[in-house]
Write an enzyme that holds these catalytic residues in place. Structure first.
Site, PDB file in Angstrom:
ATOM      1  N   GLU A 163       0.828  -1.218   0.000  1.00  0.00           N
ATOM      2  CA  GLU A 163       0.000   0.000   0.000  1.00  0.00           C
ATOM      3  C   GLU A 163       0.861   1.268   0.000  1.00  0.00           C
ATOM      4  O   GLU A 163       0.639   2.173   0.806  1.00  0.00           O
ATOM      5  CB  GLU A 163      -0.952   0.002   1.190  1.00  0.00           C
ATOM      6  N   GLU A 264      -6.277  -7.098  -1.406  1.00  0.00           N
ATOM      7  CA  GLU A 264      -6.807  -7.295  -0.049  1.00  0.00           C
ATOM      8  C   GLU A 264      -8.228  -6.808  -0.042  1.00  0.00           C
ATOM      9  O   GLU A 264      -8.502  -5.677  -0.446  1.00  0.00           O
ATOM     10  CB  GLU A 264      -6.044  -6.449   0.986  1.00  0.00           C
TER      11      GLU A 264
HETATM   12  C1  GAL Z   1      -4.385  -2.940   4.978  1.00  0.00           C
HETATM   13  C2  GAL Z   1      -2.933  -3.408   5.092  1.00  0.00           C
HETATM   14  C3  GAL Z   1      -2.864  -4.731   5.833  1.00  0.00           C
HETATM   15  C4  GAL Z   1      -3.679  -4.670   7.097  1.00  0.00           C
HETATM   16  C5  GAL Z   1      -5.096  -4.235   6.761  1.00  0.00           C
HETATM   17  C6  GAL Z   1      -6.017  -4.040   7.956  1.00  0.00           C
HETATM   18  O1  GAL Z   1      -4.483  -1.618   4.661  1.00  0.00           O
HETATM   19  O2  GAL Z   1      -2.331  -3.551   3.846  1.00  0.00           O
HETATM   20  O3  GAL Z   1      -1.518  -5.023   6.119  1.00  0.00           O
HETATM   21  O4  GAL Z   1      -3.087  -3.787   7.969  1.00  0.00           O
HETATM   22  O5  GAL Z   1      -5.063  -2.991   6.165  1.00  0.00           O
HETATM   23  O6  GAL Z   1      -6.200  -5.172   8.656  1.00  0.00           O
END
Ligand code: GAL
Length: 981
Positions: A163, A264
């Site tokens: 990110e 994600e």
């Molecule tokens: C995303 C990040 C992950 C984790 C998730 C929240 O933004 O890439 O590593 O932190 O948020 O659980």
């Protein structure tokens, strides 16, 4: 721009191709470091694979493997080769995400403590920072390289960084500096030999690093999204402002040449100190959310979909950041205890399996979802996915207002191979219940048989022997559904169930029914159609048969499937002649029924190596009963153990010698926070990054001391306690919100002028915060930020500090750099198995406790002997005493405990904050057959001391399981630490 191209993994605008075959990468996030028993990784993989997923995405936490600069741990619980082997065995492709920065609710987002004390901005192109990454990235890069698909391994994609989409004060992100940094990370991976495509996860969905964006870092562009947010305390309240409705447009704009990828997507949520338990996060992101928001993603044609988290696990051994407590269950599909009972697990199983058997989806083009289109009312949005070169179209229906709880009737008017039809054709209406969403299909190909349309959703379908096919449809309770097939197939016959209307309409047979608890089965020539209630569909397992090398257990569109009904879990299946061998789990006496196999006349069933007594059902399927008889096993009562006790705060005694501690003598700190003290008292400047911190401040009295003012930092939820010599001055018990606190503590009695005195301050270190790129907020120091002793110069006090023994040169190479804190017993290693406790006092933390503020250390051992073939999750459960209970007068309310099991810190409990009381301990950290050592630190923060309200070892439902019994994780026993103080 990445130049290397391999034939094993390619892509076009629609999807990835693995070994030349189009595939949906349906992936679950799972972090091996959050389950430190390598032999259990296969169990998680098998559960993810049985959901119908084709992949897993994982992070590597740099901070855990290179706590000591220059020493990267790659064995024991850090051995990724075992992770890769297990993925191959289960048949899941991997997306590797080694960082260097990972976020992931880990301490400092995976940046090691020693990197934080450097001057350079983290995640910048400053060579000082870049150089810190090179050793780790080259070693980890090479480990991942060896596991690439090009060498027969599971890794098909690698993600540099995480990110990386913002930089404060920069309107033209990415600047050339940001580009140089991404380029550097990418080149590190290429230098390690990575040849699989690189993927990026842009949480802003602004096209950062997309190929063709001119930034040119990666091959596959992906986005991240958490639309249900994080308010687990109000799990039924869905935020409305974040739900996406036009991601197909965004994708077409940002990365038209790559498949739409979501690196994600929210699979649960997280909570922090003083918040609510993780179970609530499972309620927030529940099966309804999985229906509505995941199907919304499919409606945009997502072809790489990773659900974060799918198994969360545990922030054991202080690996988490300050905003989370020990559990990282995340409310995910698979619970922290490795359970699969959340309805969301089953819902995702339906979704993933449908996409797996729907190759037309892989090339379908997504149109905009328009409210009131295709004959639906304005309160419903219909998003079409139109086949490209296939006849199949998909229609995803949802409420226009995503979070609507209305039940809405609708009709669907669509074009099919038999012309335009308004469905349902046999009268009445379809219904979309609140917080639901559905896939309707038209001209769906069952390998040569055309399903003209179906409003009921498809779980799966399979080819049986000869030209037979079995199709499994499902709908929600009480819903009306309809499908149509060609009349040319022959006459439909009900072979099971009733209450189904079958009518001829033009060239088609139209079948309409109301969903009921009991299934109906229709046969039309070679096609068998199962009509199920969704909750019954949950108990069906579409399983892939193994294929020859190199596919093996990996998914492939050409794979043969077996459909099995029944069992809590089916892990895998294989055919041995005309026998079907199944491996799986049951939690009750279970009937299993084989709905479809490619074998003509299946002759036998073997479950977990045991031949079953089979019979044939009325429809001719092979079935068998598997008995569940709860075995007897004993779980010890922890209150009755022979607990040994020692004082773990000798530092407040005048006899204590702290000469081996670090002297706080650094007048300069690289920390972005300016010093408020003559010498830095930031623990990270002295190499202490975890657990707890102890300071001793020496001074000579002038008889005019009346108070000490302190500014202390420990991270959200932290507490501290302060003593002057052996006198307790006071504590800060912590809140869920405060990461620092200022406090004035009164010096109760005048000190004699010229006499030496010592302040002792114990501070809980809750983990470093995560990073907001470019701010270096991640470096915010822990420890003493400021102090003022009345009528003294600051320099009158000279400070010494300790944290975990050895600091960055940490002691416990097996359990890693963050597992231990500053407490005396921890420094001595008494939390290890077999501590030298024979002549310690017998005293129980539950029955006795300690009678004044301080730290008591307790250890005991017990034996377990669990039956083999049973997976029996164990939890350590605290009982909280709150004010108002009769015990309040004799017990302190404010106390903190760390639980150690065989040396692994597997729970941090804060009585006055919570919320976590129940701590799952995985088998392998706790020995289900053998001796176990439990240890705990009891830090009483109130003057009256504390004892634990209650402590129990609790077994969850015993599962008769086809899992492989794990070997214990490394559990080195106590040996005298010669340099301990
Ligand atoms: C995303 C990040 C992950 C984790 C998730 C929240 O933004 O890439 O590593 O932190 O948020 O659980």
């Amino acid at each position: 721009m990445k130049l290397t191209r391999i034939v094993e993994v390619t892509w076009d605008k629609h999807s990835l191709f693995v070994r030349g075959e189009r595939i949906m990468v349906f992936s679950g996030e799972f972090h091996p470091f959050r389950l430190p028993v390598p032999d259990l990784w296969l169990d998680i993989f098998e559960k993810i694979k049985s959901m119908g997923f084709t992949g897993v995405s994982f992070y590597v936490d740099w901070g855990l493997v290179e706590g000591n600069p220059g020493h990267v741990s790659t064995d024991g619980i850090w051995n990724l080769e075992e992770f890769f082997d297990a993925a191959v065995q289960a048949g899941l492709y991997l997306i590797a995400r080694p960082g260097p920065y990972i976020n992931a609710e880990t301490s400092a987002g995976g940046i090691p403590g020693w990197v934080l004390r450097q001057n350079a901005t983290i995640r910048s192109d400053n060579p000082e920072y870049l150089n810190t990454t090179t050793n780790y990235m080259s070693i980890m890069g090479r480990i991942i390289e060896k596991a690439q698909i090009t060498h027969g391994g599971p890794v098909i994609l690698v993600q540099p960084e995480n990110e990386y989409s913002t930089w404060p004060g920069v309107t033209d992100f990415p600047t050339s500096m940001n580009r140089k940094y991404m380029d550097f990370v990418e080149k590190q991976l290429l230098a390690a030999g990575i040849t699989v495509p690189l993927i990026v996860n842009d949480n802003l969905a602004l096209g950062y690093w997309a190929p063709g964006s001119g930034l040119g870092a990666v091959d596959i562009y992906g986005i991240d999204s958490y639309p249900l947010r994080y308010d687990c305390a109000h799990p039924t309240v869905w935020p409305t402002y974040r739900f996406p409705y036009d991601w197909q447009v965004v994708h077409e704009r940002e990365s038209p040449g790559t498949p739409f990828a979501i690196g994600e997507f929210q699979g649960g949520s997280g909570e922090g100190w003083g918040g609510v338990i993780e179970e609530k996060c499972g309620e927030l992101v529940n099966e309804e959310a999985a229906r509505v928001v995941y199907k919304n993603n499919y409606s945009f044609g997502v072809k790489l979909f990773n659900i974060y988290m799918t198994y969360g696990g545990t922030n054991w051994g202080n690996l988490g950041y300050q905003g989370g407590y020990t559990s990282y269950d995340y409310g995910a599909a698979i619970t922290e205890e490795r359970g699969i009972w959340r309805e969301k697990f089953s819902e995702q199983k339906l979704e993933a399996n449908f996409l797996k058997v729907s190759p037309a989806y892989l090339t379908a083009t997504s149109g905009l979802g328009i409210n009131g289109s295709y004959g639906a009312p304005a309160s419903i949005a219909v998003t079409p996915l139109v086949g490209n070169g296939t006849r199949t179209n998909f229609y995803v229906v949802r409420h226009a207002d995503f979070s609507s709880t209305d039940n809405t009737q609708y009709n669907l008017t669509v074009s099919t191979s038999i012309g335009k039809v308004s469905i349902p054709q046999l009268g009445a209406s379809l219904i979309l219940n609140g917080r639901d969403s559905k896939f309707h299909v038209t001209d769906y190909d069952l390998d040569g048989i055309n399903l003209i349309y179906s409003t009921a959703e498809i779980l799966s379908w399979a080819r049986g022997p000869g030209s037979t096919r079995v199709l499994v449809l499902y709908g929600g309770a009480g819903e009306l559904h309809e499908f149509a097939i060609s009349r040319h197939l022959g006459d439909p016959a009900m072979i099971e169930g009733n209450n189904v209307t079958i009518q001829q309409k033009g060239p088609a047979w139209v079948v309409q029914w109301q969903v009921q608890p009991n299934r109906s089965v229709i046969r039309v020539s070679d096609l068998e159609i199962y009509l199920l209630w969704r909750n019954e569909a949950y108990t069906y397992w579409p399983m892939e048969l193994p294929a020859s090398h190199p596919i093996g257990n990996f998914s492939s569109p050409t794979k043969e499937l077996v459909l099995v009904k029944g069992a809590y879990l089916i892990r895998n299946v294989k055919l041995v002649g005309k026998q079907l061998w199944l491996s799986g789990d049951i939690n009750a006496t279970t009937e299993i029924e084989v709905i479809s196999t490619p074998v003509d006349q299946l002759e036998g069933l073997v479950f977990n190596g045991q031949q079953l007594k089979t019979s044939h059902t009325a429809t001719g399927k092979l079935s068998a009963k598997i008995d569940y008889m709860l075995p007897t096993f004993e779980v010890p009562n922890l209150s009755n153990l022979r607990w040994k006790y020692m004082d773990s705060l000798p530092e407040i005694k005048s006899s204590y010698n702290d000469s081996a501690w670090k002297t706080c003598d650094k007048a300069i700190s690289h920390n972005p926070r300016d010093l408020d003290t003559p010498m830095s008292l930031y623990s990270m400047d002295y190499g202490f990054h975890t657990g707890s911190l102890l300071y001793r401040g020496h001074f000579f009295a002038n008889a005019r001391e009346s108070y000490i003012w302190l500014n202390i930092s420990g991270g959200t939820g932290f507490g501290h306690s302060v003593w002057l010599d052996d006198k307790f001055l006071g504590s800060w018990p912590g809140t869920g919100a405060k990461a620092t606190i200022t406090q004035n503590l009164t010096i109760p009695e005048a000190l004699s002028s010229g006499t030496p005195h010592i302040f002792t301050i114990l501070i809980d270190h809750m983990g470093q915060d995560e990073e907001a790129p470019g701010t270096d907020a991640i470096k915010f120091p822990k420890g003493i930020l400021g102090y003022q002793l009345s009528n003294h110069d600051q320099s009158d006090i000279s400070w010494r500090l300790t944290g975990n023994l050895g600091g960055e040169e940490y002691q416990d190479l097996s359990r890693g750099p963050l597992n231990e804190g500053a407490m005396y017993a921890e420094r001595q290693g008494y939390h290890y198995p077999n501590p030298p406790s024979s002549d310690w006092t017998v005293s129980s933390p539950i029955k006795n406790g300690i009678s004044q503020a301080g730290v008591g250390f307790y250890t005991a051992s017990f034996q377990l002997d669990f039956p083999s073939g049973w997976d029996i999750p164990l939890n350590i459960v605290f009982t909280t005493f709150t004010s108002g209970t009769s015990q309040h007068d004799e017990l302190g309310l404010n106390y903190r405990c760390q639980i150690y099991i065989n040396g692994y810190q597997y729970g941090k409990y804060i009585n006055n904050l919570g919320p976590q009381k129940s701590y799952p301990i995985p088998e392998g950290v706790i020995n289900h057959n053998g001796v176990n050592y439990i240890a705990l630190t009891l830090w009483a923060q109130d003057a009256e001391g504390a004892r634990i309200g209650g402590l129990d070892l609790v077994a969850s439902t015993a599962i008769r399981s086809g899992y492989s019994k794990p070997r214990p994780a490394p559990q080195p026993s106590w040996v005298a630490r010669s340099d301990a103080y």
